[in-house]
Design a protein around this motif. Structure first.
Motif, short mmCIF file in Angstrom:
data_model
loop_
_atom_site.label_atom_id
_atom_site.label_comp_id
_atom_site.label_asym_id
_atom_site.label_seq_id
_atom_site.Cartn_x
_atom_site.Cartn_y
_atom_site.Cartn_z
N MET A 119 0.84 -1.20 0.00
CA MET A 119 0.00 0.00 0.00
C MET A 119 0.88 1.25 0.00
SD MET A 119 -3.32 -1.00 2.36
CE MET A 119 -2.44 -0.85 3.88
N ALA A 120 1.97 1.23 0.77
CA ALA A 120 2.88 2.38 0.80
C ALA A 120 3.52 2.59 -0.57
CB ALA A 120 3.95 2.16 1.86
N ARG A 121 3.89 1.50 -1.24
CA ARG A 121 4.45 1.63 -2.60
C ARG A 121 3.45 2.28 -3.55
NH1 ARG A 121 6.34 -3.72 -1.70
NH2 ARG A 121 8.54 -3.70 -1.25
N THR A 122 2.19 1.91 -3.40
CA THR A 122 1.14 2.47 -4.27
C THR A 122 1.02 3.98 -4.07
OG1 THR A 122 -0.10 0.40 -4.22
CG2 THR A 122 -1.32 2.38 -4.82
N LEU A 123 1.13 4.44 -2.83
CA LEU A 123 0.94 5.85 -2.53
C LEU A 123 2.22 6.67 -2.53
CD1 LEU A 123 -1.67 5.61 0.36
CD2 LEU A 123 -2.08 6.14 -2.04
N ALA A 164 1.91 7.34 2.92
CA ALA A 164 2.80 6.20 2.72
C ALA A 164 3.69 5.99 3.95
CB ALA A 164 3.65 6.40 1.47
N LYS A 165 4.19 7.08 4.50
CA LYS A 165 5.04 6.98 5.69
C LYS A 165 4.25 6.46 6.89
CE LYS A 165 8.38 9.61 8.37
NZ LYS A 165 9.04 10.91 8.55
N ARG A 166 3.01 6.92 7.02
CA ARG A 166 2.15 6.44 8.11
C ARG A 166 1.88 4.93 7.96
NH1 ARG A 166 -2.69 8.87 7.28
NH2 ARG A 166 -3.70 6.96 6.62
N MET A 185 12.39 0.56 3.63
CA MET A 185 11.34 1.24 2.87
C MET A 185 11.26 2.72 3.24
SD MET A 185 8.38 -1.57 2.33
CE MET A 185 7.67 -0.62 1.00
N LEU A 186 11.45 3.05 4.52
CA LEU A 186 11.46 4.46 4.91
C LEU A 186 12.63 5.20 4.26
CD1 LEU A 186 10.47 4.22 8.68
CD2 LEU A 186 9.15 5.33 6.87
N ALA A 187 13.79 4.56 4.19
CA ALA A 187 14.95 5.16 3.54
C ALA A 187 14.68 5.36 2.04
CB ALA A 187 16.20 4.31 3.75
N ASP A 188 14.11 4.35 1.40
CA ASP A 188 13.78 4.47 -0.02
C ASP A 188 12.73 5.55 -0.27
OD1 ASP A 188 15.55 2.47 -0.62
OD2 ASP A 188 14.04 0.91 -0.92
N GLY A 216 13.05 8.96 -2.52
CA GLY A 216 12.18 8.98 -3.70
C GLY A 216 12.30 7.76 -4.58
N ARG A 217 12.74 6.64 -4.01
CA ARG A 217 12.95 5.42 -4.79
C ARG A 217 11.95 4.32 -4.48
NH1 ARG A 217 18.92 3.59 -3.78
NH2 ARG A 217 18.11 3.80 -1.67
N LEU A 218 10.94 4.61 -3.71
CA LEU A 218 10.01 3.55 -3.29
C LEU A 218 9.06 3.18 -4.40
CD1 LEU A 218 9.18 1.72 -0.98
CD2 LEU A 218 7.69 3.51 -0.17
#
Length: 126
Positions: free
Chosen positions: A89-93, A101-103, A117-120, A124-126
């Motif tokens: 879901m975070a990747r989608t948003l 996405a962070k939440r 994933m937080l680092a990506d 801006g690479r997620l």
């Protein structure tokens, strides 16, 4: 109608698809969640059909209603399926709503996955 399908795997897929259609079409999230919760399929690949179905529902609904998708994903009992749901879901948003996405990433229990994933996301690479 989906219950008339004799093959258990196809029946589970049909019920999951129906749940997604009900959620995205008329927007009846409660009914969609009820349908996804009715899946009982399990095999060597899918250990918990109910959680898998709910994960797919949440991942599909996130683009329409992120809060509702988050609420649905929190009902997943299996840690692995829940983490996958929030990650996807975070990747989608990630490109349209970084705050949400962070939440969503904050719900992931697997620390290495969450940190990567937080680092990506920050890069801006997620």
């Amino acid at each position: 109608m989906a219950r008339a399908i004799p093959n258990a795997r196809q029946r589970a897929a049909a019920l999951t698809d129906l749940a997604v259609q009900v959620a995205i079409g008329p927007g009846d999230f409660a009914e969609a969640e009820r349908i996804a919760n009715s899946v009982t399929y399990e095999d060597q690949v899918v250990q918990n059909g109910r959680d898998f179905s709910v994960r797919i529902l949440a991942e599909q609904v996130v683009a329409v209603n992120a809060r509702e998708a988050e609420r649905i994903a929190l009902t997943i009992r299996t840690d692995h399926e829940r983490d996958l749901a929030f990650a996807n879901m975070a990747r989608t948003l990630a490109t349209t709503d970084k705050h949400t996405a962070k939440r969503l990433l904050g719900h992931i229990d697997m620390i290495p996955l969450k940190e990567n994933m937080l680092a990506d996301l920050a890069k801006g690479r997620l």
